[in-house]
Structure formats: C-alpha cells, structure tokens
Design a protein around this motif. Structure first.
Motif, PDB file in Angstrom:
ATOM      1  N   ARG A  53      -5.211 -10.132  -7.744  1.00 14.73           N
ATOM      2  CA  ARG A  53      -4.257 -10.772  -6.814  1.00 14.73           C
ATOM      3  C   ARG A  53      -2.988  -9.952  -6.876  1.00 14.73           C
ATOM      4  NH1 ARG A  53      -5.902 -15.340  -4.943  1.00 14.73           N
ATOM      5  NH2 ARG A  53      -3.791 -15.848  -4.218  1.00 14.73           N
ATOM      6  N   GLU A  68      -0.027 -10.453  -5.849  1.00 11.20           N
ATOM      7  CA  GLU A  68       1.212 -11.136  -6.241  1.00 11.20           C
ATOM      8  C   GLU A  68       1.304 -11.274  -7.764  1.00 11.20           C
ATOM      9  OE1 GLU A  68      -1.135 -12.226  -4.215  1.00 11.20           O
ATOM     10  OE2 GLU A  68      -1.648 -14.335  -4.550  1.00 11.20           O
ATOM     11  N   ASP A  69       0.121 -11.457  -8.418  1.00 11.99           N
ATOM     12  CA  ASP A  69       0.114 -11.544  -9.879  1.00 11.99           C
ATOM     13  C   ASP A  69       0.487 -10.208 -10.497  1.00 11.99           C
ATOM     14  OD1 ASP A  69      -0.717 -14.081  -9.462  1.00 11.99           O
ATOM     15  OD2 ASP A  69      -2.813 -13.739 -10.079  1.00 11.99           O
ATOM     16  N   TYR A  71      -4.141  -3.563   3.253  1.00 12.41           N
ATOM     17  CA  TYR A  71      -2.994  -4.260   2.673  1.00 12.41           C
ATOM     18  C   TYR A  71      -1.910  -3.230   2.439  1.00 12.41           C
ATOM     19  CZ  TYR A  71      -0.324  -7.750   0.226  1.00 12.41           C
ATOM     20  OH  TYR A  71       0.658  -8.623  -0.116  1.00 12.41           O
ATOM     21  N   PRO A 114      -0.151 -13.298   0.169  1.00 14.48           N
ATOM     22  CA  PRO A 114      -1.072 -13.248  -0.967  1.00 14.48           C
ATOM     23  C   PRO A 114      -2.377 -12.562  -0.549  1.00 14.48           C
ATOM     24  CG  PRO A 114      -0.257 -15.478  -0.588  1.00 14.48           C
ATOM     25  CD  PRO A 114       0.163 -14.662   0.578  1.00 14.48           C
ATOM     26  N   ALA A 115      -2.859 -11.711  -1.446  1.00  8.08           N
ATOM     27  CA  ALA A 115      -4.112 -11.011  -1.124  1.00  8.08           C
ATOM     28  C   ALA A 115      -4.733 -10.502  -2.402  1.00  8.08           C
ATOM     29  CB  ALA A 115      -3.836  -9.841  -0.188  1.00  8.08           C
ATOM     30  N   GLU A 116      -6.012 -10.202  -2.289  1.00  9.74           N
ATOM     31  CA  GLU A 116      -6.686  -9.571  -3.421  1.00  9.74           C
ATOM     32  C   GLU A 116      -6.999  -8.137  -3.046  1.00  9.74           C
ATOM     33  OE1 GLU A 116     -10.073 -12.024  -4.257  1.00  9.74           O
ATOM     34  OE2 GLU A 116      -8.997 -12.991  -5.915  1.00  9.74           O
TER      35      GLU A 116
END
Lengths: 743, 157
Positions: free
Chosen positions: A562, A564-565, A635, A591-593
């Motif tokens: 992720r 954002e993490d 992304y 948010p995205a992976e």
C-alpha cells in the motif's frame, strides 16, 4: 503404385492392337479372294479352252463329212454329165481322178449303187459281166428290186463290197431309201463293212442321182431314181484321218443310237478318271443323230493346271505371316519403348518427388517465376514467408512481393544482364507480406532457359530474426561498452571520492600533531573536526556505494504494497531530519497498491524526500508536497519542493553516481542518492521524470505502470557500472515547470 | 542559486590599497579544508616572497571566473591561480578553457592542484593551457614546498 500401373500399360502395349488384327484379317480375306478369283479365272479359261476344243472336234468331223459329201455329189455330177450313163472303166477313171487318198483321208472308197428291178437284173448283170465276168450280186435275195454296189474304187481294199446288195441289211437299205426319197445326201446307221476284216463300226454315205438330174418331188424322185454314189467309212479310219493332225487334249466318243461309232475313252493313258470338264452334244449328221461325248484328258489337266492361284495364296499367306511377324515385332518394340518410357517417367517422377521433398523441406522460400513475372510454383516456406494461403502464390506477380527500392532496381538490372546459363545474383531487399507487413529479406535469383521458356528461380529468406538478433547484439555490445566506460568512470570517481577523506585525515592528522606541538589550540580543534568529518564521510560513502550496489544486484522481492503505508514509514524514518530542518510536508495520495520490493521502495521515497529537504533554500522554509494518483493505468507519485532547483539540462547528470551540482561543503552527501533512485525505478520498470529550474524548486515524478514487471538483477559489472538508468524518462526537462506554491 | 565569491583578506589589508609588490593568489577549490591547508601553506611560504600576500578564494569554476572579472576591474589580477579540478557547477578544466579563450586571462599563471594523480589528467590540463599541474599533497609541509616551488617559478624571474 506407379510401377504396377506402368506394368499394366506395358502389358497392354505388348499384345497386338485390334487394328493389327483387322489389317491381318483384311489381308487374309484379300489373299483368299485373290486366290479364289485367280482360281476361277484359271478355271474359266480352261473351260473356254475345253469348249473351243470340243467345238473344234465336232466342227472337224462336220467339215470332213461336208468334203465327203462334195466328193459324192461330184460323182453324181460326173454321171449326169455322161447322160446318166457310166461304166466301170469310166468310174474307175473318175474315182482315181479324185485322188481319194490324198484329198479325202478317212474315206474307204467311193462307188456306185444302182437300183435294179427284178426285170432288169439280168440285163444289168450282162452288161457288167461284159467287162467283169466275175461280177455277181451277193447275198442272194429274191426281191422286187436290188441295190448292188456296181463299182467301187479303189477296188483292192473294197473287193468284198463289189456286187454287195445294199438292201440285204436294214441300216444300209433304210438310208438308201431315205436318200432316194429326199434327194439329199444321207448316211446310214452303224454297220460293219464287209471289207473291214477287223469288224469295227462304220457307216455308208449316200448321194442320190436321178435321170435328168435332181427331181422336184418324191414321186418324180422315185420314178426317176437311178442310183446312189456311195462311200463306205470305217469309223476308226475316218476319225484317224480327221483328227490325226490335231493337238487335242480332249477325248471324244461318238454314238449313233447308243451304238458306239468311235471312242477314245478306252485310252486309259490319256483318260482322266475325274475329267475337269465333260460335255455331250447331239449333232444331226446327214439324217442321223450323232452323240458326241467329249472329255478333258489328262493332258488337258496338265495344261490347264495353273500355279498362279497357289502362288497367290502362298504369297498372300507369306505376306500375312510377315505382316503378323512385323506387327509382333512392332508391338514388342512398342512394349519395350513403353516400358522404357514408363521407367524414365517413373525415374523422373521419383526424381521430381525427391526434389520436391528437398525443396519443400527447405527453410528458404523457393519459387519459380515465368517469363511474364508470374509465380509458377513455390514451396511451403515461400508461402509462409509471404503469408500466402496454401497454393495461392500462383496468382501473384513476383515483383508485387518486393519493395521497389534501389536494391531491387540493382538486382533486376543484374538479372536483365544474365544470359541463359544459370548464375545467381543476390541482394538484401525488403519483402512485402500479404498483409502488407514489410520485412528484411535476402533474395537470390537464378535464370534458366531462353526466350519464352526463361524462368527465374528465386530463393527468399526472411532475415527478420537474424536482423533483430544482430540489432540486439549490437545494442548489447553498445550497452556493454557504455557499461564498461561507466564502470571505469565509476571506479575512477569512487576511488577519487574515497581517497579524498582519507587524504584529509592524513593531512590534518599531521597538522594536528604540529598544532599540538606548537600549542595552536585553534588548529587543533579545526584539525580534529576535519578528521572526524572526513572519517564520517568515508563511512557514509562506503555505505551508499554498498546501497547502490545492492539496489542493482539484489534479488527483488516484489510484494503488493500500500503506497500510503510505504510513504508513512519513510516519513517516520525522516521525521527528525524533517523536523530539524523546519520543512513542511503535505501528502495527497489516492490509496493504491503497487507491486514493489519494499526495501527499495523505501530507499526511493527516503532519498527523494531527503533531497527535497536537503536542497532547500536558506531563506525560505522548505515546503514539500507529495501527490499520488492513478493516471492512464499507472500510479503516479510526485515529490514537489520549493528548493534551490537546478538547470533541468543537468537532469541526466545528477542521476549519475557521485555527480554533484552543489558544493559538498554547503550540501553534504555522497552524490549517490539520485543514482539509487534511478536504479530502483529501473529495476521495477518505472519511469522517473525530473522537472526543475534554478531557484524554482524541483518535481521528481515516479510513474509506476500497472503492467510493469520487475527486471532481473544486473550482472556484477553492470551492477556497479551504473549505466544510464533506463528508468529515467527521456522527456526530462520538458515536463511542466513546477508550480510554486509560495504560500 | 546565486553565490557570492568568498574573498578572504588574509593579512587584513584592504584590496583597494593593493599596490605592486604584493603577491596575489586566487584559490579556486570547493573544499574548505583544502583551502585552509593551501592558505596556511602559502602563509608559511610567504617569507620567501618579495612582498605581502593577497589570497582570494572561489568555490567553483563559475565563481572563479566571476572573481577574476572583479579582480580585473580592480586592476588586481592574481599572479597565480591555484585551480582545483573536481568542483560542482563548473569544474576546473572548464574554467581553464574559458580563461584561455579570454584575452584578459589568457596569460595568467594557472596552476592545477588536484587530487587526481593520473597522467591523463595532467596531460589534458596541460593541453588546455595549465601552467603546471601538482597533485594535492597529503601534508602541509609538502604543500608548503609546492607553494615555494610555484612562487619561485612564476614570481621571482
């Protein structure tokens, strides 16, 4: 399979054709017909010959009889000339003058018969006995009238006839009466002449004479009748005289009322037991009907038998046999020829099939092109190269398959100069597939034959794979060379950057030692600080080089992370540094992976954010904005700062390891940070775009395509060589300028 | 990013009072520690010099060119330029090239002082017009000897 068919054909050609049999049959029929015709011709000729001979025989008898008749009538005429009176002397003189022997062969004599009444008998006898005292009638009869032979010449052979009374015997008498009554010459039926000691058949021939010549009617003839001129005939002698001189090959038999007058049929030597021809004719002969039986003799057969039909037959059969032999020979030759042809054909077919198999198995496309430029035939490889469906090549012109460029023109002009003998020209051309795709092609052309029979044999090879392999090799070589150059540079710079802190430590250690001796407190402090800084710098440099190397060669462990993490973690790591610098960081992430190696992603983010903090302007608080959003299937993460910025023309340089745009004194660091960022992007298949301008801050944008696939680790040399990071977007500097948010 | 040249008046003398007989040196180097060593070595070697020592410092090639321009305007062009090669923004080779292309700076004595010890660097610097090339020594004593050698060679004749 071809062999058995061939043998069947050969057998068929070995036997005779029906036309041969027809010709043979026709020839045989012709032969038989000719033989038959010839035979009938010969037979016809023989028949005609026989008819002529038979006719001739009869005519001879008739002629002879006519001559005898004339002799008789001459006697009658002589008596009439002497006023109906004659005597023995005169008769003898006359008869001798006739020269019977010479002129009338076959006649036995000629004489006078008188009719003497009973009353006149004595006077008659007296008169005759005056000259011939022994004259007497015989046989003795007592009749109304007597018919004695008065004179006959020659006397010697007819002596027994003199004085013979003809009335004593029926045949003689009947004929005598008939002659008297008709006034015509008359012969008797068969008699045995008294003078013929052999007692062979004979007859007598009468011609009447009257007082005052011939009489008009029966009454007058009977009244005026004097007598008869007579001639006796022995049949054998007559026929001997008549036919003696003739070359006859017929045998004749003469019958009068079933009594044989004359016959040659007893001559066994001459008689044919199965005569070829036989005929019977009945002829009216002076009051009698004579039957002539005539047969072809052996001589006739011998003469008539012709070899011609046999020769024709034998010749014809011989010819037919020869014809048959010739036909058989011809058929056998034909069969041999057919078998040879079959063999050659089979050889040719097997050779052609072998050639086809060879050509069909070639990886090269092979085609033949006719004089009109159309494709005649081609192998599978040719169809495959140009993308033809099966067996569809034949509708194409060859030159429609090749791009008409200079190479093609050169090739075709070389082909035009070729003579008939085969040789080959080749060229590197651009082929055109059926779907219009162009591809590099090697083409060889050979010419064969002359004039309209000229064909071109084309060998085409699709060299796309080879060309791309060549290109790949070239690219790889270029990359390798660039990589080697980079490696050299890296080693040089690395050694320089490593030497520098070591050299300083050495220099300031000396100075520290001198300063301690001299008690120069200031220089002691300065030297110690330089030594400490240099040692720290050397350590950091080694760490960064190790990190850079690790990024390049370590096995990636991609995970779905992720974003954002990851960003939060990095900010936490840098929290103290950011806080001390007084920088403000704001984030705005969708948010995205993303699929990434977590360690490397952390290095990337920390370097980018750390740089944004480090290269801040001295007089303006750092303001860092981090954006993340989905753009066109990728992304896109960007780090904006309001720092010192740089000339975007130098963007390529700053991602090289050890490249610095700022003095180390002012902005300390190893110069490897951005090189690590570029390497991380390269490994992940991402792009790093850099936009900046001096004094206007910078934007570092990482584009992470969803379809990107992490690359394998570089080799050792590449890992440390740090070629131009391929993750770096070539549009560096052309990006939109960073929008400053001075607020 | 603009930077002012850092001019250090070593002997606390006013540049404007500069007269002939002063020995003027321009150090172009981005490493302040190296500058410290060179300046210190120059001071130790200055006893050999005919007059007082003026030392100016620039931190990169661009800064060096600016400084030269300023010194030219003051009529105080340096007797010797000590030029480092590996610097940010503009390296020593580039600055050397610019100087030799400029009629005012063409005849300046420019001595390359670098950490690079390879022949290639010396040859390239010489080709671009460097008067001499010295490898930065690892002690101040050696640096003093280098400075004495330079002053002898370029000032005393």
């Amino acid at each position: 399979m071809a062999g058995s068919t061939g043998e069947a054909k050969t057998r068929g050609r070995g036997s005779l054709h029906w036309i041969h049999w027809l010709v043979l049959a026709a020839s045989l029929v012709l032969t038989l017909a000719a033989w038959q015709f010839s035979r009938s011709q010969v037979l016809g000729q023989a028949n005609a010959h026989f008819d002529r001979q038979a006719y001739r025989t009869i005519e001879l008898v008739r002629e002879r009889m006519a001559k005898y008749e004339e002799a008789l009538w001459a006697g009658a005429a002589m008596i009439r000339a002497n006023d109906d009176v004659t005597d023995n002397t005169r008769w003898q003189a006359f008869a001798k003058s006739l020269r019977i022997d010479a002129r009338f062969p076959g006649i036995n004599g000629i004489g006078i018969i008188y009719r003497v009444g009973r009353d006149d008998l004595d006077a008659f006898l007296a008169r005759e006995r005056a000259e011939r005292p022994d004259f007497a009638l015989h046989p003795q009869q007592n009749r109304e009238d007597y018919w004695p032979i008065a004179y006959v010449q020659p006397v010697e052979i007819n002596r027994k006839a003199v004085g013979l009374d003809m009335s004593h015997e029926a045949n003689r008498y009947a004929a005598a009466l008939e002659a008297m009554d008709t006034g015509m010459a008359q012969i008797s039926g068969p008699v045995i002449l008294v003078q013929d000691s052999a007692h062979t058949p004979g007859f007598v021939f009468y011609a009447p004479f009257y007082r005052d010549g011939p009489q008009p009617d029966l009454q007058a003839r009977r009244e005026n009748f004097i007598g008869l001129v007579y001639a006796p005939f022995i049949m054998g002698k007559l026929m001997e005289g008549t036919l003696a001189q003739e070359n006859r090959d017929v045998l004749v038999t003469i019958l009068d009322a079933d009594i044989t007058l004359f016959s040659e049929f007893e001559q066994q030597a001459m008689r044919d037991p199965d005569p070829m021809f036989a005929t019977e004719r009945t002829i009216e002969m002076y009051g009698r009907l004579w039957r002539f039986q005539i047969e072809a003799s052996k001589a006739f057969r011998a003469q008539s038998e012709s070899e011609q039909p046999t020769i024709i037959l034998m010749g014809g059969i011989l010819i037919d046999t020869l014809l048959l032999a010739i036909f058989f020979l011809m058929s056998r030759s034909n069969a041999r020829l057919a078998s040879l042809t079959e063999e050659i054909r089979a050889d040719l077919a097997s050779s052609e099939s072998r050639m086809r198999r060879i050509v069909g198995g070639l990886a090269e496309g092979v085609a033949t092109i006719d004089s009109q430029g159309m494709i005649q035939d081609c192998n599978d490889a040719f169809s495959k190269i140009f993308g033809f469906p099966d067996n569809a090549a034949q509708v194409f012109r060859f030159d429609s398959l090749v791009q008409h460029d200079d190479a093609f023109s050169r090739l075709m002009s070389s082909v035009a100069k070729m003579d008939g003998s085969t040789y080959t020209v080749a060229g590197d051309l651009c082929g055109i597939r059926l779907d219009g795709e162009l591809f590099p092609m090697e083409l060889s052309l050979s010419k064969s034959g002359r004039g309209n029979a000229t064909i071109l044999i084309a060998l085409a090879r699709d060299v796309t794979a080879r060309r791309s392999a060549e290109n790949a090799t070239r690219e790889l070589t270029e990359r390798l060379m660039a990589s080697n150059a980079d490696l050299e540079r890296f080693a040089y710079i690395a050694s320089h950057d490593m030497q520098e802190p070591l050299r300083k430590i050495l220099t300031f250690s000396n100075m520290l030692s001198e300063a301690i001796e001299t008690g120069d407190k200031g220089e002691v402090d300065y030297s110690v600080s330089v030594i400490l800084n240099s040692a720290e710098r050397a350590r950091k440099l080694v760490q960064d080089i190790l990190a850079y190397s690790t990024v390049q060669k370590k096995q990636l462990n991609p995970d779905l992370i992720r974003i954002e993490d990851a960003l939060a973690d990095s900010l936490a790591q840098l929290h103290e540094y950011i806080h001390d610098s007084g920088a403000g960081v704001s984030t705005s992430l969708e948010p995205a992976e993303v699929r990434a190696d977590s360690q490397q992603l952390a290095m990337l983010l920390e370097n980018l954010i750390g740089n944004a903090v480090k290269y801040r302007r001295k007089d303006v608080p750092a303001k860092i904005v981090i954006d993340g959003k989905e753009v066109n299937g990728a992304y896109t993460l960007s780090v904006n700062d309001n720092g010192i910025g740089f000339d975007s023309a130098l963007a390529r340089d700053i991602v090289q390891p050890f490249k610095r745009l700022q003095s180390r004194d002012e902005y300390p660091g190893s110069g490897i940070g951005l090189a690590i960022c570029a390497a991380v992007c390269d490994r992940h298949g991402w792009q790093m775009r850099i936009a900046s301008a001096p004094g206007e801050g910078s934007v570092f944008t990482i584009v992470m395509p969803r379809a990107a696939s992490p690359k394998p680790a570089h080799t050792m040399s590449q890992a440390s060589a740090a070629p131009l990071p391929s993750g770096l977007d070539p549009r560096i500097g052309n990006e939109d300028r960073v929008v400053r948010d001075e607020a | 990013m603009s930077e002012s040249p850092i001019v250090i008046d070593v002997d606390d003398q006013d540049l404007s009072a500069a007269t002939s007989g002063r020995f003027r040196v321009l150090i172009v180097d981005d490493d302040p520690d190296d500058v410290y060593v060179m300046r210190s070595a120059l001071r130790l070697a200055s006893s050999q010099l005919p007059g007082p020592l003026d030392v100016s410092v620039a931190v990169n090639g661009q800064d060096g060119l600016h400084t030269l321009e300023k010194l030219k305007n003051q009529g105080a062009l340096p007797d010797v330029v000590l030029l480092d090669l590996n610097m940010p923004l503009m390296d020593g080779m580039t600055m050397l090239t610019h100087c030799r292309a400029d009629s005012h700076f063409r005849h300046l004595t420019i001595v390359v002082v670098t950490t690079a010890s390879d022949t290639h660097t010396a040859v390239k610097a010489s080709a671009l017009g460097a008067s001499a090339t010295y490898v930065k020594p690892s002690s101040r004593g050696e640096m003093v000897a280098v400075m004495e050698s330079i002053s002898e060679k370029y000032l005393l004749d």
